[in-house]
Scaffold this motif. Structure first.
Motif, PDB file in Angstrom:
ATOM      1  N   SER A 159       8.842   7.647   0.267  1.00 23.08           N
ATOM      2  CA  SER A 159       7.830   6.587   0.373  1.00 23.08           C
ATOM      3  C   SER A 159       6.881   6.907   1.520  1.00 23.08           C
ATOM      4  N   LEU A 160       5.585   6.819   1.217  1.00 24.41           N
ATOM      5  CA  LEU A 160       4.547   7.059   2.216  1.00 24.41           C
ATOM      6  C   LEU A 160       3.867   5.744   2.574  1.00 24.41           C
ATOM      7  N   ASP A 161       3.498   5.615   3.830  1.00 25.26           N
ATOM      8  CA  ASP A 161       2.967   4.376   4.389  1.00 25.26           C
ATOM      9  C   ASP A 161       1.549   4.632   4.897  1.00 25.26           C
TER      10      ASP A 161
ATOM     11  N   GLY B 145       0.780  -1.232   0.000  1.00 24.75           N
ATOM     12  CA  GLY B 145       0.000   0.000   0.000  1.00 24.75           C
ATOM     13  C   GLY B 145       0.809   1.278   0.000  1.00 24.75           C
ATOM     14  N   GLY B 146       2.141   1.164  -0.048  1.00 24.35           N
ATOM     15  CA  GLY B 146       2.973   2.360  -0.050  1.00 24.35           C
ATOM     16  C   GLY B 146       2.874   3.114  -1.361  1.00 24.35           C
TER      17      GLY B 146
ATOM     18  N   ALA C  95       9.846   2.206  -2.827  1.00 24.12           N
ATOM     19  CA  ALA C  95       8.635   1.547  -2.354  1.00 24.12           C
ATOM     20  C   ALA C  95       7.412   2.408  -2.664  1.00 24.12           C
ATOM     21  N   GLY C  96       6.487   1.853  -3.436  1.00 24.98           N
ATOM     22  CA  GLY C  96       5.290   2.595  -3.817  1.00 24.98           C
ATOM     23  C   GLY C  96       5.358   3.190  -5.207  1.00 24.98           C
ATOM     24  N   ALA C  97       6.361   2.793  -5.990  1.00 25.59           N
ATOM     25  CA  ALA C  97       6.485   3.322  -7.355  1.00 25.59           C
ATOM     26  C   ALA C  97       5.569   2.614  -8.340  1.00 25.59           C
TER      27      ALA C  97
END
Length: 573
Positions: A137-139, A54-55, A547-549
């Motif tokens: 990266s956002l979590d 979900g990042g 992460a999240g790309a």
């Protein structure tokens, strides 16, 4: 859902798919005053996003800035272009950088979506110019699923591998503290377990956690946001084709409840229904060989490429079809899909070898590069890779997780399912016996382990530099010195797990422009047709910057598409 929504066949915008990008585009389109319908092939909403971390990777995001972080547009642009393998369109990258921070700020202010910055999560390519050691990266924050009511029954539940103890929701930040064994990690886990156990009212209903984390949090928050806007989501509605009139897409053909239907879209169709990784014929046509749908960590039976084939039939150009978002996977008997191997490859005391017993890459590197390295090594060694083999000893087994194997101190061998032995993992008192069981050359494995044990003592991986940068060390054990990603393999019994050349989705798809419009080979747009996420060719080229790309661009170009449709609502040209 109202009777009108159940029978209505004409909308301003139809969104195909219900993952992060698709539902984001639906939220934004609805906020622009457009009537919107979301259709989903499965009987569950959330798509691949629901079982992901979900990042979202968002350069120059306001969360990082608020904490005093420093990023820059030009720095991020340089980094993406450097990471893209020469396959990125700079204009589209700029569109992403322009709109991604606006997208997440909008969702924070106008929807139920909530994120926090993962300050310590580094960009994947630390050797490239413009990379940051954290902040992009956002979590997702945890989400209280009780607000969904009966809709919760239609959620695609996350894999047990993404949950603490197979059932407790946590954030990626929580998981990092536990996996890296940072100070206070035991108290962190205890607190999460107590929160779950003491929620007596919810426990009487279900063993599922009241809270959702990671990708499940994102899709639940987006689904709640759609409910707030009274946007209908039709499950079990299988997209079959596009409707074209004079070269313009004006709707879609679906099968719903066994009945063919034609749905009209006055302003536009947004395809956000994933890639083609669950279509064996398309895999064999486009991806490196060997390739199997059974190796993919995405939900079986979905993501079969129907939107891709429909777009191509309508004259669309494509790109990157030979690429996937590679990730090694482990087949688990009794489970409908394999489990991806992400953080575990950085833990000290495990290595991955080919059938010659040789390492072929830095195990701790990004999972896309790891998967690509498997195929590269297969070609270089004349077929001695795919699958590869993860090797570790009793010390690793006791202290760390590997795929479905929880640390032995929590899940000793005696508690493992009997059918796993000899099918998912192998065990022997000596490395020689282990090598013979799995068809790996004993002499080659012995030589490799001897070298790695020397590297563990010195702290320097002379072959591949494992643990030599901040990304590698992110999931390393901070208590292991001198290198948190390296430890000896010396204490029997010894273990092996097969790793296949899996994926978390395909990377190539319909070619789009800066507005997310699908384009023809000459660059002209197919009016009324937009594509986002894995239905489109990745804006990141062949790279995976952080992460999240995957989800970040899907949501951002969904945001862009919805705004473009609204701004040109009266343009039928």
């Amino acid at each position: 859902m109202s009777l009108q929504n159940q029978t209505q066949t004409e909308w301003d915008v139809i969104v195909v798919g219900s993952g992060g990008g698709a539902m984001t585009s639906a939220v934004i389109a609805a906020d622009q005053g457009l009537s919107v319908l979301v259709v989903e092939k499965s009987d569950k909403f959330g798509g691949t996003t629901a079982i992901s971390g979900g990042g979202i990777w968002i350069p120059c995001n306001h969360y990082f800035v608020a904490k005093g972080g420093k990023d820059g547009y030009d720095k991020a642009l340089q980094y993406i272009l450097s990471a893209s393998g020469g396959r990125a369109d700079e204009a589209k990258v700029r569109a992403y950088l322009d709109h991604a921070p606006k997208m997440i700020k909008y969702l924070e202010e106008k929807s139920r979506v909530r994120y926090a910055v993962a300050e310590k999560y580094p960009d994947y390519y630390q050797h490239l110019p413009g990379a940051l050691p954290g902040g992009r990266s956002l979590d997702p924050e945890l989400f209280d699923t009780s607000v969904l009511g009966d809709e919760l029954d239609s959620l695609r539940r996350p894999s047990a591998s993404t949950l603490l103890m197979g059932r407790i929701a946590w954030t990626a930040r929580d998981a990092h503290v536990a996996m890296a064994r940072e100070t206070g990690w035991r108290f962190k886990i205890l607190g999460l377990m107590l929160r779950y156990k003491l929620d007596f009212k919810w426990r009487r209903k279900t063993r599922h956690d009241r809270r959702a984390g990671l990708g499940s949090s994102l899709v639940c928050a987006l689904r709640a946001s759609l409910l707030d806007r009274k946007v209908p989501l039709w499950l079990k509605t299988d997209f079959r084709d596009l409707v074209l009139e004079n070269g313009r897409v004006t709707g879609i053909k679906v099968v719903r409840d066994g009945r063919p239907m034609t749905l009209s879209a006055r302003r536009g169709v947004i395809l956000g229904a994933g890639g083609f990784e669950q279509n064996q014929a398309l895999r064999e046509k486009y991806l490196p060989q060997p390739t199997k749908t059974a190796w993919s960590a995405t939900p079986p039976g979905n993501n079969t490429g129907a939107p891709l084939e429909a777009g191509m039939a309508a004259g669309a150009a494509t790109d990157l079809l030979e690429w996937a978002w590679w990730a090694p996977t482990i087949p688990v008997p009794g489970e409908d899909k394999p489990r991806g191997v992400f953080a575990e490859r950085a833990f000290p005391g495990a290595i991955v070898v080919n059938s010659l017993g040789r390492r072929f890459c830095n195990e701790a590197q990004g999972y896309l590069e790891f998967g690509a390295a498997m195929y590269k090594d297969r070609e270089a060694t004349g077929g001695h890779n795919v699958p590869a083999w993860c090797i570790f000893d009793a010390h690793f087994r006791f202290n760390y997780a590997m795929g479905p194997l929880m640390p032995g101190q929590i899940m000793p061998d005696g508690r493992l399912r009997k059918e796993w032995l000899g099918a998912m993992y192998w065990k022997a008192d000596t490395l020689d016996d282990l090598a013979r069981q799995i068809g790996v050359e004993p002499a080659g494995l012995a030589q490799t382990v001897t070298k790695v044990n020397e590297y563990a003592r010195s702290g320097k991986d002379e072959d591949f530099g494992r643990g030599g940068n901040v990304f590698d060390r992110y999931y390393g054990d901070v208590n292991v010195k001198p290198n948190p990603c390296l430890a000896p393999i010396a204490k029997g019994p010894f273990y092996a797990i097969r790793m296949d050349a899996g994926d978390i989705g395909t990377k190539g798809g319909l070619l789009t422009d800066v507005h997310a419009r699908v384009v023809r080979p000459d660059g002209s747009p197919i009016e009324g047709l937009y594509a986002i996420g894995n239905t489109s060719a990745s804006v990141m080229g062949t790279g995976y910057p952080g992460a999240g790309a995957t989800i970040g661009p899907a949501m951002t170009f969904g945001y862009i598409a919805a705004h473009h449709i609204a701004q040109h609502a009266n343009d039928r040209g």
